[in-house]
Design a protein around this motif. Structure first.
Motif, PDB file in Angstrom:
ATOM      1  N   ARG A  53       0.817  -1.219   0.000  1.00 38.81           N
ATOM      2  CA  ARG A  53       0.000   0.000   0.000  1.00 38.81           C
ATOM      3  C   ARG A  53       0.845   1.261   0.000  1.00 38.81           C
ATOM      4  N   SER A  72      -3.672   4.795   0.000  1.00 35.52           N
ATOM      5  CA  SER A  72      -4.102   4.565   1.381  1.00 35.52           C
ATOM      6  C   SER A  72      -3.447   5.523   2.365  1.00 35.52           C
ATOM      7  N   HIS A  73      -2.336   6.148   1.951  1.00 35.42           N
ATOM      8  CA  HIS A  73      -1.627   7.085   2.824  1.00 35.42           C
ATOM      9  C   HIS A  73      -1.302   8.351   2.039  1.00 35.42           C
ATOM     10  N   ARG A  98     -13.019   5.122   3.958  1.00 34.11           N
ATOM     11  CA  ARG A  98     -13.299   3.768   4.421  1.00 34.11           C
ATOM     12  C   ARG A  98     -11.984   3.000   4.568  1.00 34.11           C
ATOM     13  N   THR A  99     -11.928   2.072   5.505  1.00 33.73           N
ATOM     14  CA  THR A  99     -10.763   1.205   5.682  1.00 33.73           C
ATOM     15  C   THR A  99     -11.233  -0.243   5.745  1.00 33.73           C
ATOM     16  N   THR A 103      -7.034  -0.669  -1.281  1.00 33.40           N
ATOM     17  CA  THR A 103      -7.221   0.756  -1.551  1.00 33.40           C
ATOM     18  C   THR A 103      -8.375   0.969  -2.518  1.00 33.40           C
ATOM     19  N   ASN A 106     -11.659   0.287  -0.745  1.00 31.39           N
ATOM     20  CA  ASN A 106     -11.965   1.380   0.181  1.00 31.39           C
ATOM     21  C   ASN A 106     -12.418   2.623  -0.569  1.00 31.39           C
TER      22      ASN A 106
END
Length: 416
Positions: A53, A72-73, A98-99, A103, A106
């Motif tokens: 990720r 995701s980050h 969302r998690t 990715t 989400n």
């Protein structure tokens, strides 16, 4: 400012060099394509989810200011300032609210993110059913083909058959789709062979058989699983081991109209079949360069016939006898080298050599990393530092200087 490299990709894939894109660097795509195929009965070897990720941030130096990167980050603020100081106009990074899933999954469950995608085209590293769902949920088109096309053209069995059908020089070997074919193939070979899952990647799903005991051991595992599951399928290729001078990776972009643009060729750095990085320019003769360009045209024509357009990376090898085998494996998707194109265009002086690789790193802030890194070493992904890796590109006037710079970088990062 958008790089000429990215503008050319956009024009080939969307018809316009100015099309705003939404990039998602779904490095797990191969695992999704492999779902319906039976590989070797070995323990799965994969990078941690956190590493995968965080590698998504490699897309930041490819995308332009009119694009967005789904990740995701978010980018480290220090790294963002650093990249902007180097002259990069970075995209907005959209982090799903969302998690719990990938990715892409989400992103599908994040309404505000979906709204931000309006008016764009989705460019994944490679399309799986999840990226199709994301495009549908956002109401935007894919810049590349559907998941079934990507799955079809990315298997190693597909690649071997393409080579055989088109008359390119093949690595001696065989395709296998059943346990019976596997037995027959191994019975007829001598010397060291390599068995590869049709959808293995970066050394996963790869076994070197260099003794009768290893051959018999793998056959027993294959038969035991087939007996347990009642499934006689086995999707692998078996290739004879060739003494080689070097591994190569070259990339071309296949436009919607079937035209092929040869982007670059790099010398691949591998260790036990696992990709470690690239160095360019590759040490090749002009004749070998021409062979690769011809192979790109041939592979591109077949991919286009089979419904594909987009960026494709191809692995090749040069034997110790200087014979070029131009297609060892076709990766019809974005690849690690793809994300380096804008960096090369902007920062590597003409005539210089360039090394792209990752280094192990401890828990350090970006300011500390920047402080110790030698000049002419560019950080291309800092997000992975939290998972123990730092991705960089280094450049120097010649290979000897580049090797010294590599050693100095290792020492500098060890000091942290």
């Amino acid at each position: 400012m958008t790089s000429d490299y990215l503008r050319a990709i956009k024009a080939a894939l969307t018809g316009s060099p100015a099309t705003p894109l939404a990039l998602v660097c779904n490095f797990e795509a191969e695992a999704r394509w492999a779902t319906n195929h039976v590989g070797l009965p070995a323990a799965a070897l994969s990078a941690s989810t956190d590493v995968v990720r965080r590698m998504e941030q490699l897309g930041a130096l490819l995308a332009g200011p009119d694009d967005v990167l789904i990740a995701s980050h978010d980018l480290d603020p220090g790294f963002r300032r650093y990249a902007e100081e180097l002259g990069f106009s970075l995209p907005e990074v959209l982090v799903p609210s969302r998690t719990g899933g990938s990715t892409t999954e989400n992103a599908i469950g994040s309404p505000e993110l979906l709204k931000a995608l309006h008016g764009r085209q989705l460019l994944p590293m490679g399309t799986t059913v999840d990226e199709e769902k994301l495009a549908d949920a956002a109401g935007i088109p894919l810049a590349v083909p559907s998941a079934d096309v990507f799955e079809r053209v990315n298997g190693k069995i597909y690649g071997r058959r393409l080579v055989e059908d088109t008359g390119l020089r093949p690595v001696p070997g065989h395709t296998v789709e059943s346990v019976a074919e596997f037995d027959s193939t191994l019975h007829g070979v001598s010397g060291t062979v390599v068995v590869k899952d049709s959808y293995g990647v970066s050394g996963k799903g790869l076994v070197v058989l260099d003794s009768p005991a290893k051959v018999q051991g793998l056959r027993k595992l294959v038969h035991r699983r087939a007996s347990r599951t009642g499934d006689d399928r086995l999707h692998v290729v078996v290739e004879h081991w060739l003494p080689k001078r070097c591994d190569l990776n070259y990339q071309f972009t296949l436009a919607r109209d079937g035209s092929v643009t040869f982007d670059f060729v790099k010398q691949a750095l591998t260790e036990h079949g696992v990709h470690k990085g690239h160095i360019m320019p590759a040490e090749l003769t002009e004749t070998q360069h021409e062979e690769l360009r011809h192979a790109a045209d041939v592979v591109g024509a077949r991919l286009h016939r089979d419904g594909f357009h987009g960026v494709a990376g191809v692995d090749a090898i040069v034997g110790v006898d200087e014979v070029l085998y131009p297609v060892l494996e076709i990766n019809a998707r974005l690849n690690m080298s793809t994300y380096q194109g804008g960096v090369v265009e902007r920062l590597v002086p003409p005539g210089h050599t360039c090394l792209a690789r990752h280094y192990p790193i401890g828990d350090s802030g970006f300011a500390d990393v920047r402080r110790v890194l030698p000049r002419d070493v560019v950080v291309t992904c800092f997000g992975t530092a939290a998972a123990g890796r730092l991705y960089t590109m280094s450049f120097a006037p010649d290979r000897a200087s580049l090797e010294a710079l590599d050693a100095a970088t290792t020492t500098a990062l060890e000091s942290l």
